[in-house]
Design a protein around this motif. Structure first.
Motif, PDB file in Angstrom:
ATOM      1  N   GLU A 221       0.829  -1.205   0.000  1.00 42.79           N
ATOM      2  CA  GLU A 221       0.000   0.000   0.000  1.00 42.79           C
ATOM      3  C   GLU A 221       0.864   1.256   0.000  1.00 42.79           C
ATOM      4  N   ARG A 222       1.980   1.219   0.730  1.00 38.97           N
ATOM      5  CA  ARG A 222       2.884   2.373   0.713  1.00 38.97           C
ATOM      6  C   ARG A 222       3.465   2.584  -0.674  1.00 38.97           C
ATOM      7  N   VAL A 223       3.796   1.489  -1.361  1.00 41.10           N
ATOM      8  CA  VAL A 223       4.324   1.609  -2.726  1.00 41.10           C
ATOM      9  C   VAL A 223       3.280   2.217  -3.652  1.00 41.10           C
ATOM     10  N   ARG A 224       2.018   1.726  -3.536  1.00 41.36           N
ATOM     11  CA  ARG A 224       0.964   2.274  -4.392  1.00 41.36           C
ATOM     12  C   ARG A 224       0.684   3.733  -4.066  1.00 41.36           C
ATOM     13  N   ALA A 225       0.691   4.082  -2.752  1.00 45.10           N
ATOM     14  CA  ALA A 225       0.461   5.477  -2.377  1.00 45.10           C
ATOM     15  C   ALA A 225       1.577   6.377  -2.885  1.00 45.10           C
ATOM     16  N   ALA A 226       2.820   5.898  -2.783  1.00 48.57           N
ATOM     17  CA  ALA A 226       3.943   6.694  -3.298  1.00 48.57           C
ATOM     18  C   ALA A 226       3.836   6.871  -4.806  1.00 48.57           C
ATOM     19  N   ARG A 227       3.380   5.821  -5.501  1.00 44.33           N
ATOM     20  CA  ARG A 227       3.227   5.937  -6.958  1.00 44.33           C
ATOM     21  C   ARG A 227       2.118   6.918  -7.305  1.00 44.33           C
ATOM     22  N   ARG A 228       1.003   6.865  -6.518  1.00 43.16           N
ATOM     23  CA  ARG A 228      -0.080   7.826  -6.772  1.00 43.16           C
ATOM     24  C   ARG A 228       0.400   9.257  -6.547  1.00 43.16           C
ATOM     25  N   ARG A 229       1.147   9.458  -5.451  1.00 46.25           N
ATOM     26  CA  ARG A 229       1.658  10.820  -5.193  1.00 46.25           C
ATOM     27  C   ARG A 229       2.590  11.271  -6.305  1.00 46.25           C
ATOM     28  N   ALA A 230       3.437  10.340  -6.783  1.00 40.48           N
ATOM     29  CA  ALA A 230       4.346  10.709  -7.877  1.00 40.48           C
ATOM     30  C   ALA A 230       3.567  11.046  -9.143  1.00 40.48           C
ATOM     31  N   ASP A 231       2.527  10.263  -9.435  1.00 39.48           N
ATOM     32  CA  ASP A 231       1.712  10.547 -10.623  1.00 39.48           C
ATOM     33  C   ASP A 231       1.006  11.895 -10.490  1.00 39.48           C
ATOM     34  N   GLU A 232       0.453  12.145  -9.296  1.00 34.99           N
ATOM     35  CA  GLU A 232      -0.222  13.432  -9.082  1.00 34.99           C
ATOM     36  C   GLU A 232       0.751  14.594  -9.202  1.00 34.99           C
ATOM     37  N   GLU A 233       1.978  14.386  -8.697  1.00 31.62           N
ATOM     38  CA  GLU A 233       2.972  15.464  -8.791  1.00 31.62           C
ATOM     39  C   GLU A 233       3.367  15.705 -10.240  1.00 31.62           C
ATOM     40  N   ARG A 234       3.514  14.627 -11.017  1.00 36.08           N
ATOM     41  CA  ARG A 234       3.840  14.799 -12.434  1.00 36.08           C
ATOM     42  C   ARG A 234       2.723  15.530 -13.173  1.00 36.08           C
ATOM     43  N   LEU A 235       1.465  15.175 -12.864  1.00 38.20           N
ATOM     44  CA  LEU A 235       0.349  15.866 -13.497  1.00 38.20           C
ATOM     45  C   LEU A 235       0.330  17.342 -13.118  1.00 38.20           C
ATOM     46  N   ARG A 236       0.594  17.609 -11.829  1.00 38.76           N
ATOM     47  CA  ARG A 236       0.587  19.011 -11.386  1.00 38.76           C
ATOM     48  C   ARG A 236       1.662  19.815 -12.111  1.00 38.76           C
ATOM     49  N   ILE A 237       2.868  19.242 -12.211  1.00 36.91           N
ATOM     50  CA  ILE A 237       3.955  19.947 -12.883  1.00 36.91           C
ATOM     51  C   ILE A 237       3.643  20.117 -14.368  1.00 36.91           C
ATOM     52  N   ALA A 238       3.067  19.075 -14.980  1.00 37.74           N
ATOM     53  CA  ALA A 238       2.710  19.179 -16.398  1.00 37.74           C
ATOM     54  C   ALA A 238       1.670  20.276 -16.621  1.00 37.74           C
ATOM     55  N   ARG A 239       0.680  20.360 -15.708  1.00 42.71           N
ATOM     56  CA  ARG A 239      -0.335  21.414 -15.848  1.00 42.71           C
ATOM     57  C   ARG A 239       0.290  22.792 -15.690  1.00 42.71           C
ATOM     58  N   ASP A 240       1.167  22.924 -14.680  1.00 46.49           N
ATOM     59  CA  ASP A 240       1.789  24.228 -14.469  1.00 46.49           C
ATOM     60  C   ASP A 240       2.625  24.643 -15.679  1.00 46.49           C
ATOM     61  N   LEU A 241       3.407  23.706 -16.201  1.00 50.54           N
ATOM     62  CA  LEU A 241       4.230  24.035 -17.364  1.00 50.54           C
ATOM     63  C   LEU A 241       3.364  24.377 -18.566  1.00 50.54           C
ATOM     64  N   HIS A 242       2.293  23.618 -18.758  1.00 49.41           N
ATOM     65  CA  HIS A 242       1.405  23.916 -19.883  1.00 49.41           C
ATOM     66  C   HIS A 242       0.799  25.295 -19.737  1.00 49.41           C
TER      67      HIS A 242
END
Length: 434
Positions: A221-242
């Motif tokens: 569960e910690r691995v999945r939560a860390a992956r979700r946080r990483a995905d959310e962070e990538r989406l946030r950065i992609a939105r900001d850059l866009h």
């Protein structure tokens, strides 16, 4: 010295805090003691690619097997002297049985079921041959514990049942024909003690298995939560850059067209357009650098405050430099930082879409609130221009993602009377760790 520090671990101050306010780059907290045991027992973990974990091939337990086998051999030799005249003296065959029972434990991580049945057979053969009682039974304990913890519970229960039944057969039936001669049947009190010992061993093994499975689930569960946080962070950065790049490049594109058109006829106006391009590109580089800084040092505080609706006048001015007249109606209420940033980016993206996809040179931004929600409305009178008119890229998707992350909604589409409208509703009170 640096290598020695890395081996000892990250440096902390006298109060237990990190000396520089945060752990060194690349440091990760170590696993709990139970995870170290599980890794020793089952081998290191690795990501399975689906948000879970799997075990690599287990290591060979050479050290523990050699130590345990040596203990069994030495302890049985001592027991042979202590039980001299009562049991059959150890001979080469007896020592081979002891060696086999201990050596089989080397495969207890790779073939736990075979090992537990093998040790049970070796120990029963040892006991049936009349050799001295001693630490040989410890091999069954270790094999049983390893097999249950690795998940082979039913096979191990059956093996321990065979072990107890075999001991009953030897001690109460076959003892008449087995060495040593003149031996008597074991007392039933002794059998009760052995049965209690077997049940206790299985209970302890089951408890260890439950704890291990619980830890494995928590780790997955910690691995999945860390992956979700990483995905959310990538989406946030992609939105900001866009948002930053799309808006800035749209303004730069318009001003570059103006500069080229007026370069010969109106050099002064062309100079103004070039100055606007320079200022806008510098601002865009600063915002991009701020976004990328979060990648280089995650978790650190940003050097500049995040933009919010208080910067609406700047958006109006930037849109004006791109030839778009923006009228703002209403005053933005106080918002949490996350909602304030989302509202700013939504208005910025909507105005960028007007510049890029609309033939209108006027836009209206209305800000209101009601029912605990902020309402933003961006209108233009059209008509749409270009093959991707209406926003066929990722801008609208990014706006919807921003709003959905805060529990808000986005509605965007053509108006019945022409033009295009973007309506966003965001909650005025947002859980920032949502």
């Amino acid at each position: 010295m640096a290598d020695m520090d890395e081996q000892r671990g990250p440096a902390r101050g006298p109060t237990g805090r990190w000396r520089h306010g945060r752990p060194p780059r690349g440091w990760r907290p170590g696993p709990p003691p139970w995870s170290r045991w599980a890794e020793e027992h089952e081998g290191p973990f690795e990501d399975d690619g689906d948000g879970g974990t799997r075990h690599r091939r287990p290591r060979w337990p050479w050290r523990s097997t050699v130590l345990l086998t040596a203990f069994v051999l030495i302890g049985s030799h001592v027991a042979d002297h202590a039980q001299e005249g009562q049991r059959v003296a150890l001979d080469p065959f007896g020592r081979v049985l002891l060696l086999v029972a201990g050596a089989m434990l080397l495969w207890r991580r790779r073939h736990p079921v075979h090992v537990v049945y093998g040790t049970v057979a070796a120990v029963l053969l040892y006991a049936g041959a009349g050799y001295p009682y001693g630490p040989v039974f410890l091999t069954v304990v270790v094999a049983c514990f390893g097999a249950v913890v690795s998940g082979h519970r039913h096979a191990t229960w059956a093996a321990m049942g065979v072990f107890w039944a075999g001991h009953l057969l030897i001690a109460h039936v076959l003892y008449r024909w087995l060495p040593p001669s003149g031996d008597h049947a074991a007392s039933w009190n002794q059998e009760i003690v052995i049965a209690t010992w077997v049940v206790a061993l299985l209970a302890v093994s089951e408890l260890a298995r439950i704890r291990r499975e619980h830890w494995v689930r928590e780790r997955a569960e910690r691995v999945r939560a860390a992956r979700r946080r990483a995905d959310e962070e990538r989406l946030r950065i992609a939105r900001d850059l866009h948002d930053v790049l799309a808006h800035s490049i749209s303004v730069i594109n318009v001003q570059a067209g103006v500069g080229l058109a007026l370069l010969d006829s109106d050099p002064e106006q062309a100079r103004t357009a070039l100055a606007t391009i320079k200022a806008k590109s510098k601002e865009a580089l600063g915002e991009v650098r701020q976004v990328l800084d979060t990648l280089r040092a995650p978790g650190t505080a940003p050097r500049a405050p995040a933009p919010g609706l208080d910067r609406l006048p700047e958006l109006v001015e930037q849109a004006a430099s791109a030839g778009l007249t923006v009228t703002v109606e209403g005053e933005p209420p106080p918002l949490p930082p996350g909602a304030d940033l989302a509202a700013f980016r939504i208005v910025q993206e909507a105005l960028t879409n007007v510049v890029r996809h609309s033939g209108s040179r006027e836009a209206r931004v209305r800000v209101g609130q009601g029912g605990g929600r902020l309402r933003l409305c961006v209108d233009d009178d059209g008509p749409a221009t270009g093959a991707d008119a209406g926003g066929g890229g990722t801008g609208l998707a990014g706006m919807r993602e921003r709003a959905a992350a805060l529990g808000g909604t986005i509605e965007a589409g053509p108006r019945p009377d022409g033009g295009f409208r973007v309506v966003a509703e965001l909650p005025l009170e947002v859980e920032e760790d949502r």
